[in-house]
Design a protein around this motif. Structure first.
Motif, PDB file in Angstrom:
ATOM      1  N   VAL A  40      39.273  42.944  44.745  1.00 54.52           N
ATOM      2  CA  VAL A  40      40.499  42.162  44.932  1.00 54.52           C
ATOM      3  C   VAL A  40      40.374  41.306  46.195  1.00 54.52           C
ATOM      4  O   VAL A  40      39.941  41.811  47.233  1.00 54.52           O
ATOM      5  CB  VAL A  40      41.719  43.110  45.070  1.00 54.52           C
ATOM      6  CG1 VAL A  40      43.020  42.316  45.161  1.00 54.52           C
ATOM      7  CG2 VAL A  40      41.777  44.097  43.904  1.00 54.52           C
ATOM      8  N   PRO A  41      40.734  40.022  46.112  1.00 54.66           N
ATOM      9  CA  PRO A  41      40.719  39.203  47.330  1.00 54.66           C
ATOM     10  C   PRO A  41      41.809  39.682  48.295  1.00 54.66           C
ATOM     11  O   PRO A  41      42.921  39.981  47.865  1.00 54.66           O
ATOM     12  CB  PRO A  41      41.005  37.780  46.835  1.00 54.66           C
ATOM     13  CG  PRO A  41      41.697  37.958  45.517  1.00 54.66           C
ATOM     14  CD  PRO A  41      41.180  39.254  44.935  1.00 54.66           C
ATOM     15  N   ARG A  42      41.476  39.752  49.578  1.00 55.78           N
ATOM     16  CA  ARG A  42      42.467  40.190  50.575  1.00 55.78           C
ATOM     17  C   ARG A  42      43.646  39.234  50.632  1.00 55.78           C
ATOM     18  O   ARG A  42      44.765  39.623  50.902  1.00 55.78           O
ATOM     19  CB  ARG A  42      41.824  40.194  51.961  1.00 55.78           C
ATOM     20  CG  ARG A  42      40.939  41.379  52.222  1.00 55.78           C
ATOM     21  CD  ARG A  42      40.466  41.300  53.680  1.00 55.78           C
ATOM     22  NE  ARG A  42      39.366  42.193  53.925  1.00 55.78           N
ATOM     23  CZ  ARG A  42      39.503  43.420  54.453  1.00 55.78           C
ATOM     24  NH1 ARG A  42      40.698  43.870  54.769  1.00 55.78           N
ATOM     25  NH2 ARG A  42      38.443  44.177  54.668  1.00 55.78           N
ATOM     26  N   GLU A  43      43.316  37.970  50.463  1.00 51.59           N
ATOM     27  CA  GLU A  43      44.319  36.905  50.564  1.00 51.59           C
ATOM     28  C   GLU A  43      45.098  36.843  49.253  1.00 51.59           C
ATOM     29  O   GLU A  43      44.514  36.978  48.182  1.00 51.59           O
ATOM     30  CB  GLU A  43      43.528  35.607  50.777  1.00 51.59           C
ATOM     31  CG  GLU A  43      44.302  34.350  50.769  1.00 51.59           C
ATOM     32  CD  GLU A  43      43.327  33.156  50.883  1.00 51.59           C
ATOM     33  OE1 GLU A  43      42.290  33.287  51.575  1.00 51.59           O
ATOM     34  OE2 GLU A  43      43.611  32.132  50.251  1.00 51.59           O
ATOM     35  N   HIS A  44      46.403  36.657  49.328  1.00 52.32           N
ATOM     36  CA  HIS A  44      47.173  36.494  48.092  1.00 52.32           C
ATOM     37  C   HIS A  44      46.812  35.160  47.445  1.00 52.32           C
ATOM     38  O   HIS A  44      47.029  34.096  48.009  1.00 52.32           O
ATOM     39  CB  HIS A  44      48.676  36.550  48.350  1.00 52.32           C
ATOM     40  CG  HIS A  44      49.455  36.462  47.066  1.00 52.32           C
ATOM     41  ND1 HIS A  44      49.720  37.561  46.288  1.00 52.32           N
ATOM     42  CD2 HIS A  44      49.968  35.398  46.393  1.00 52.32           C
ATOM     43  CE1 HIS A  44      50.380  37.192  45.200  1.00 52.32           C
ATOM     44  NE2 HIS A  44      50.532  35.877  45.241  1.00 52.32           N
ATOM     45  N   GLN A  45      46.259  35.241  46.255  1.00 57.51           N
ATOM     46  CA  GLN A  45      45.766  34.044  45.556  1.00 57.51           C
ATOM     47  C   GLN A  45      46.027  34.308  44.081  1.00 57.51           C
ATOM     48  O   GLN A  45      45.546  35.306  43.537  1.00 57.51           O
ATOM     49  CB  GLN A  45      44.261  33.936  45.847  1.00 57.51           C
ATOM     50  CG  GLN A  45      43.626  32.606  45.562  1.00 57.51           C
ATOM     51  CD  GLN A  45      42.176  32.573  46.089  1.00 57.51           C
ATOM     52  OE1 GLN A  45      41.446  33.574  45.983  1.00 57.51           O
ATOM     53  NE2 GLN A  45      41.773  31.446  46.637  1.00 57.51           N
ATOM     54  N   HIS A  46      46.826  33.460  43.429  1.00 54.79           N
ATOM     55  CA  HIS A  46      47.199  33.798  42.056  1.00 54.79           C
ATOM     56  C   HIS A  46      46.161  33.350  41.035  1.00 54.79           C
ATOM     57  O   HIS A  46      46.028  33.936  39.980  1.00 54.79           O
ATOM     58  CB  HIS A  46      48.588  33.246  41.714  1.00 54.79           C
ATOM     59  CG  HIS A  46      48.644  31.756  41.585  1.00 54.79           C
ATOM     60  ND1 HIS A  46      48.567  30.920  42.665  1.00 54.79           N
ATOM     61  CD2 HIS A  46      48.782  30.948  40.501  1.00 54.79           C
ATOM     62  CE1 HIS A  46      48.658  29.661  42.254  1.00 54.79           C
ATOM     63  NE2 HIS A  46      48.779  29.654  40.946  1.00 54.79           N
ATOM     64  N   ASP A  47      45.430  32.300  41.394  1.00 50.30           N
ATOM     65  CA  ASP A  47      44.549  31.672  40.409  1.00 50.30           C
ATOM     66  C   ASP A  47      43.100  31.828  40.849  1.00 50.30           C
ATOM     67  O   ASP A  47      42.697  31.283  41.881  1.00 50.30           O
ATOM     68  CB  ASP A  47      44.943  30.192  40.308  1.00 50.30           C
ATOM     69  CG  ASP A  47      44.113  29.436  39.288  1.00 50.30           C
ATOM     70  OD1 ASP A  47      43.271  30.066  38.599  1.00 50.30           O
ATOM     71  OD2 ASP A  47      44.304  28.209  39.183  1.00 50.30           O
ATOM     72  N   PHE A  48      42.306  32.523  40.056  1.00 48.91           N
ATOM     73  CA  PHE A  48      40.892  32.701  40.379  1.00 48.91           C
ATOM     74  C   PHE A  48      40.206  31.366  40.655  1.00 48.91           C
ATOM     75  O   PHE A  48      39.355  31.263  41.554  1.00 48.91           O
ATOM     76  CB  PHE A  48      40.173  33.422  39.235  1.00 48.91           C
ATOM     77  CG  PHE A  48      38.687  33.228  39.227  1.00 48.91           C
ATOM     78  CD1 PHE A  48      37.891  33.871  40.171  1.00 48.91           C
ATOM     79  CD2 PHE A  48      38.084  32.387  38.301  1.00 48.91           C
ATOM     80  CE1 PHE A  48      36.518  33.676  40.185  1.00 48.91           C
ATOM     81  CE2 PHE A  48      36.708  32.188  38.311  1.00 48.91           C
ATOM     82  CZ  PHE A  48      35.926  32.835  39.254  1.00 48.91           C
ATOM     83  N   ALA A  49      40.593  30.342  39.910  1.00 52.94           N
ATOM     84  CA  ALA A  49      39.875  29.066  40.007  1.00 52.94           C
ATOM     85  C   ALA A  49      40.102  28.356  41.331  1.00 52.94           C
ATOM     86  O   ALA A  49      39.418  27.399  41.650  1.00 52.94           O
ATOM     87  CB  ALA A  49      40.248  28.147  38.846  1.00 52.94           C
ATOM     88  N   SER A  50      41.051  28.834  42.137  1.00 50.12           N
ATOM     89  CA  SER A  50      41.229  28.208  43.452  1.00 50.12           C
ATOM     90  C   SER A  50      40.387  28.914  44.512  1.00 50.12           C
ATOM     91  O   SER A  50      40.568  28.711  45.711  1.00 50.12           O
ATOM     92  CB  SER A  50      42.718  28.188  43.832  1.00 50.12           C
ATOM     93  OG  SER A  50      43.240  29.491  43.848  1.00 50.12           O
TER      94      SER A  50
END
Lengths: 350, 350
Positions: B235-245
């Motif tokens: 899981v990315p530590r940073e909140h990121q909703h879209d994998f493509a970003s």
């Protein structure tokens, strides 16, 4: 004590075996090496299982001794335990509760070699009565909310014992899949005043494209959105939310339909591994009359892979219309019937 | 044309291959007999697949010729088709639509023998970029609502080709499992103002019981309610909703974490079959920023059987705390890195 743990994102609970956890080396023995050896479900080996909770047995025979034709025992390695506390605890962002539940094994016949569909219809009726009686008994524990009756046949469908058997696993919460079906039934009833599965039956009977078998009380058909090749549902014609309220003439008919459906599957597709899952209304819960119970037979000819596990959607290479035609037109060769029962004397130890 | 069919009871859609349906005899060839023979994904066999839609290849080499180090092609036997109509039709009580969608294969390396985790980190980065570029490209078709990126490794996890590859399957509706995760994220955000997966990460990092690996940008851990033994989420530590970003420094870090996690799994559990599933926000849909994308690695050491198929609940014999400890403490032996790339020249044919 095992634990129920809830996924923090979705409504899924998982039983975690916290006591005797499986380490990597425990997975290295191929499953098929476990075969052979002493069968704990055979007559004469009753002492290999916990004491029976229900048996249909010959008059005059003693509990946990031979003489039974259907026998139900607690699972020796239960996933959940009845001697657990109820009540959800918080653990930070997570919810957790004791591994409450019941886990039983229904030995479907004394004969080690018999398949479920090789059983005489009277023997199958007895299996259905055993399911029904255990369902009625287990719900007396009002902490239990769902009674999942299922059967795994074949190693790749998860069966670890050869001897013909089914399982009962009662849970302290309504499973997410049943919650969703309940929602589906309710929303349809609210908007149409009818039962969606009753409407499905009406359409199937009129279209006749996906019907495998029809009898007085039941319809066996390949569902329109089948997940698996040769998936078949057996549904009572009458709207009935609770499997356990099944009546004698229904039991007779269900035994007939189930046996014929499984024989057709064996004789046309070659005895594939399958799971059989009874879907019925939750117990000890209000507002369940919209449910319509049914039996799902799920052959495991395909593999549930990344797409299915990621999405909850399925890819099915066999149209249900083709599956139903194959099963419907299969000429059924009946094996010599296996019936172990004499006069029934149901002895129930609880 | 394949069809999407909706289950009348629940929100599940199934792709039914209506054209070339599999009859019983098609299932009788054991899967492992298909092994060997000419590999359609190997360099030199580019003509065995449909024309590439993306390739990272050496400068001066031609499309559909050798010289690539990552290559994406349409699936030769697609479950769904881009040349289909949108729009749901009613068929009595049922909903049905054309089998719209896209189904692609990502060839992760030219080397037929390489495992994903045997690839050099730079090669793995290229695979991640390929996933990202295809995700960005596919969403330009606004009929598509979800892009499922997944990998099946090993026959019992559903892989039908040995050559290291992943798959992309884009669907015209948001999968039921993603809908439910979206609901979970939204409800948690509405009641707490926070992201549930961000809170999960904070708790995991502070408890340290289920963490496998931590890097600057990612955390790899065994989830609290793991369904499968040795299940691991990245899981990315940073909140990121879209994998493509995903950004360049994240791609570098993800390649490192993914490789190390898979190597630990191979070296401690012995290269089990697994599915890898990327969960990310729907595309061409509003209101998805609450989602937090993540990669789920699901080893297939246990069998999903009647209980799981009936309830949606799971029984897991390996506590995630034990799984994480095994994976965390595994000393990692790095194989000689496989990197096929020269300078990157991304050639995209759409």
């Amino acid at each position: 004590m095992p634990e129920w743990r809830k996924d923090p994102l979705v409504k899924r609970w998982v039983v975690i075996a916290t006591e005797r956890g499986k380490r990597p080396c425990d997975f290295k023995v191929p499953q098929n090496e476990k075969k052979g050896g002493r069968c704990p479900l055979c007559p004469g080996h009753e002492g290999d299982t916990p004491p029976e909770v229900l048996a249909f047995r010959e008059r005059g025979t003693s509990p946990d001794m031979p003489g039974w034709w259907v026998r139900v025992v607690p699972n020796k390695f239960p996933a959940v335990r009845i001697e657990a506390q109820t009540g959800v605890r918080r653990h930070g962002v997570y919810d957790v509760m004791d591994g409450l539940g019941a886990h039983e094994v229904v030995v479907e016949a004394p004969d080690h070699e018999a398949y479920l569909d090789a059983l005489d219809e009277r023997q199958l009726e007895e299996v259905i009565w055993a399911w029904q009686q255990r369902s009625l008994d287990l719900r007396r524990d009002t902490r239990l909310k769902y009674i999942q009756i299922f059967k795994n046949f074949g190693q790749t469908a998860g069966a670890s014992l050869e001897h013909t058997h089914s399982q009962i696993l009662a849970t302290p919460m309504v499973p997410v899949d049943i919650q969703e079906e309940m929602q589906g039934f309710k929303h349809y009833a609210w908007s149409t005043g009818r039962c969606v599965l009753c409407d499905v039956l009406a359409q199937e009977v009129s279209e006749r494209q996906r019907v495998v078998l029809e009898t007085d009380k039941f319809i066996s058909f390949a569902p329109f959105a089948s997940r698996f090749p040769f998936e078949t549902w057996i549904v009572p014609r009458e709207h009935q939310h609770d499997f356990a309220s099944i009546r004698e003439e229904q039991v007779r008919d269900l035994a007939r339909v189930l046996r014929s459906t499984l024989l057709r599957l064996r004789q046309s597709v070659g005895g594939p591994p399958f799971n059989m899952v009874l879907h019925t209304a939750p117990v000890n819960e209000p507002d369940t009359i919209h449910y319509h119970w049914h039996l799902e037979i799920l052959p495991r000819l395909t593999i549930m892979a990344g797409f299915e596990l990621g999405t909850g959607f399925y890819i099915n290479p066999t149209p249900p219309e083709m599956a139903a035609e194959v099963l419907r037109e299969q000429e059924v060769f009946c094996p010599p019937p296996v019936y172990a029962g004499g006069e029934r004397e149901a002895v129930q130890y609880v």
